[in-house]
Write a protein that holds these residues in place. Sequence first.
Motif, PDB file in Angstrom:
ATOM      1  N   ARG A  26       0.864  -1.185   0.000  1.00 55.57           N
ATOM      2  CA  ARG A  26       0.000   0.000   0.000  1.00 55.57           C
ATOM      3  C   ARG A  26       0.896   1.229   0.000  1.00 55.57           C
ATOM      4  N   THR A  27       0.362   2.336  -0.499  1.00 53.81           N
ATOM      5  CA  THR A  27       1.120   3.583  -0.502  1.00 53.81           C
ATOM      6  C   THR A  27       1.485   3.953   0.936  1.00 53.81           C
ATOM      7  N   PHE A  28       2.766   3.941   1.207  1.00 50.29           N
ATOM      8  CA  PHE A  28       3.241   4.081   2.581  1.00 50.29           C
ATOM      9  C   PHE A  28       2.841   5.421   3.192  1.00 50.29           C
ATOM     10  N   ILE A  29       2.865   6.465   2.383  1.00 52.09           N
ATOM     11  CA  ILE A  29       2.609   7.791   2.928  1.00 52.09           C
ATOM     12  C   ILE A  29       1.175   7.941   3.418  1.00 52.09           C
ATOM     13  N   SER A  30       0.297   7.055   3.010  1.00 53.12           N
ATOM     14  CA  SER A  30      -1.104   7.129   3.446  1.00 53.12           C
ATOM     15  C   SER A  30      -1.315   6.479   4.809  1.00 53.12           C
ATOM     16  N   LEU A  31      -0.261   5.938   5.385  1.00 51.73           N
ATOM     17  CA  LEU A  31      -0.355   5.209   6.648  1.00 51.73           C
ATOM     18  C   LEU A  31       0.355   5.969   7.764  1.00 51.73           C
ATOM     19  N   ALA A  32      -0.342   6.177   8.875  1.00 54.97           N
ATOM     20  CA  ALA A  32       0.344   6.586  10.093  1.00 54.97           C
ATOM     21  C   ALA A  32       0.987   5.343  10.689  1.00 54.97           C
ATOM     22  N   MET A  33       2.124   5.509  11.308  1.00 58.68           N
ATOM     23  CA  MET A  33       2.875   4.352  11.799  1.00 58.68           C
ATOM     24  C   MET A  33       3.122   4.450  13.301  1.00 58.68           C
ATOM     25  N   GLY A  34       3.237   3.297  13.924  1.00 58.65           N
ATOM     26  CA  GLY A  34       3.503   3.274  15.348  1.00 58.65           C
ATOM     27  C   GLY A  34       4.356   2.089  15.740  1.00 58.65           C
ATOM     28  N   TRP A  35       4.954   2.232  16.900  1.00 59.72           N
ATOM     29  CA  TRP A  35       5.686   1.125  17.520  1.00 59.72           C
ATOM     30  C   TRP A  35       5.020   0.808  18.859  1.00 59.72           C
ATOM     31  N   VAL A  47       4.453   2.732  22.263  1.00 58.79           N
ATOM     32  CA  VAL A  47       5.784   3.289  22.481  1.00 58.79           C
ATOM     33  C   VAL A  47       5.927   4.634  21.776  1.00 58.79           C
ATOM     34  N   ALA A  48       5.646   4.647  20.468  1.00 62.65           N
ATOM     35  CA  ALA A  48       5.841   5.876  19.695  1.00 62.65           C
ATOM     36  C   ALA A  48       5.007   5.812  18.429  1.00 62.65           C
ATOM     37  N   GLY A  49       4.664   6.982  17.912  1.00 67.05           N
ATOM     38  CA  GLY A  49       3.912   7.064  16.678  1.00 67.05           C
ATOM     39  C   GLY A  49       4.366   8.237  15.834  1.00 67.05           C
ATOM     40  N   VAL A  50       4.119   8.135  14.535  1.00 65.86           N
ATOM     41  CA  VAL A  50       4.484   9.211  13.616  1.00 65.86           C
ATOM     42  C   VAL A  50       3.370   9.382  12.603  1.00 65.86           C
ATOM     43  N   SER A  51       3.099  10.637  12.257  1.00 65.53           N
ATOM     44  CA  SER A  51       2.008  10.948  11.332  1.00 65.53           C
ATOM     45  C   SER A  51       2.361  10.558   9.908  1.00 65.53           C
ATOM     46  N   TRP A  52       1.368  10.707   9.033  1.00 67.64           N
ATOM     47  CA  TRP A  52       1.547  10.260   7.655  1.00 67.64           C
ATOM     48  C   TRP A  52       2.776  10.872   6.992  1.00 67.64           C
ATOM     49  N   GLY A  53       2.921  12.152   7.133  1.00 67.10           N
ATOM     50  CA  GLY A  53       4.028  12.834   6.473  1.00 67.10           C
ATOM     51  C   GLY A  53       5.297  12.880   7.294  1.00 67.10           C
ATOM     52  N   GLY A  54       5.199  12.486   8.552  1.00 67.24           N
ATOM     53  CA  GLY A  54       6.368  12.493   9.425  1.00 67.24           C
ATOM     54  C   GLY A  54       6.537  13.758  10.244  1.00 67.24           C
ATOM     55  N   GLY A  55       5.622  14.697  10.080  1.00 63.62           N
ATOM     56  CA  GLY A  55       5.794  15.964  10.764  1.00 63.62           C
ATOM     57  C   GLY A  55       5.444  15.944  12.240  1.00 63.62           C
ATOM     58  N   ASP A  56       4.657  14.988  12.638  1.00 57.23           N
ATOM     59  CA  ASP A  56       4.239  14.896  14.043  1.00 57.23           C
ATOM     60  C   ASP A  56       4.652  13.546  14.622  1.00 57.23           C
ATOM     61  N   THR A  57       5.184  13.595  15.817  1.00 54.78           N
ATOM     62  CA  THR A  57       5.598  12.370  16.492  1.00 54.78           C
ATOM     63  C   THR A  57       5.006  12.339  17.895  1.00 54.78           C
ATOM     64  N   TYR A  58       4.844  11.152  18.424  1.00 58.79           N
ATOM     65  CA  TYR A  58       4.169  10.942  19.707  1.00 58.79           C
ATOM     66  C   TYR A  58       4.917   9.851  20.465  1.00 58.79           C
ATOM     67  N   TYR A  59       5.016  10.040  21.788  1.00 57.58           N
ATOM     68  CA  TYR A  59       5.788   9.096  22.585  1.00 57.58           C
ATOM     69  C   TYR A  59       5.095   8.778  23.893  1.00 57.58           C
ATOM     70  N   ALA A  60       5.298   7.559  24.343  1.00 59.62           N
ATOM     71  CA  ALA A  60       4.913   7.218  25.705  1.00 59.62           C
ATOM     72  C   ALA A  60       5.855   7.932  26.666  1.00 59.62           C
ATOM     73  N   GLY A 103      -1.549   9.643  14.963  1.00 60.60           N
ATOM     74  CA  GLY A 103      -1.283  10.045  16.331  1.00 60.60           C
ATOM     75  C   GLY A 103      -2.000   9.233  17.381  1.00 60.60           C
ATOM     76  N   SER A 104      -2.545   8.091  16.985  1.00 61.70           N
ATOM     77  CA  SER A 104      -3.264   7.285  17.964  1.00 61.70           C
ATOM     78  C   SER A 104      -2.302   6.534  18.878  1.00 61.70           C
ATOM     79  N   TYR A 105      -2.666   6.520  20.177  1.00 58.70           N
ATOM     80  CA  TYR A 105      -1.928   5.744  21.160  1.00 58.70           C
ATOM     81  C   TYR A 105      -2.591   4.391  21.395  1.00 58.70           C
ATOM     82  N   GLN A 106      -3.718   4.187  20.731  1.00 58.29           N
ATOM     83  CA  GLN A 106      -4.535   3.028  21.040  1.00 58.29           C
ATOM     84  C   GLN A 106      -4.282   1.887  20.070  1.00 58.29           C
ATOM     85  N   GLU A 107      -3.995   0.747  20.603  1.00 60.26           N
ATOM     86  CA  GLU A 107      -3.726  -0.433  19.801  1.00 60.26           C
ATOM     87  C   GLU A 107      -4.870  -0.762  18.852  1.00 60.26           C
ATOM     88  N   ARG A 108      -6.093  -0.559  19.296  1.00 55.66           N
ATOM     89  CA  ARG A 108      -7.257  -0.989  18.520  1.00 55.66           C
ATOM     90  C   ARG A 108      -7.449  -0.202  17.228  1.00 55.66           C
TER      91      ARG A 108
END
Length: 123
Positions: A26-35, A47-60, A103-108
């Motif tokens: 799938r087009t990677f840029i359309s996916l927000a990613m998390g660890w 643990v951490a998340g990053v927005s579609w374009g990479g401009g926003d990051t989130y951490y535990a 930016g979701s922290y939720q596994e679901r």
Amino acid sequence: VQLQASGGGLVQAGGSLRLSCTASGRTFISLAMGWFRQAPGKEREFVAGVSWGGGDTYYADSVKGRFTISRDNAKNTVYLQMNSLKPEDTAVYFCAADQFYSGSYQERTYDYWGQGTLVTVSS
């Protein structure tokens, strides 16, 4: 979407590791990613998340200031740079992709999951 995580291993406390997760299908840029991670006998946690374009990051809170998430959309890859590792960081680390939320922290909310890579931090 297929996710392939790598980079886990054994490291001493205070050391560093970098995890990688490569996506396909799938087009990677359309996916927000998390660890996420799951320690023995515990539930999986964000643990951490990053927005579609990479401009926003989130951490535990437990990793803030020590871990850095980033993405390279040209390589369809998300990274987790882990510094100042502690024994309590020992866990299986999973990458995940979210096609609807950023930016979701939720596994679901995450739709796709990699197979996990084991990180062991010795004291």
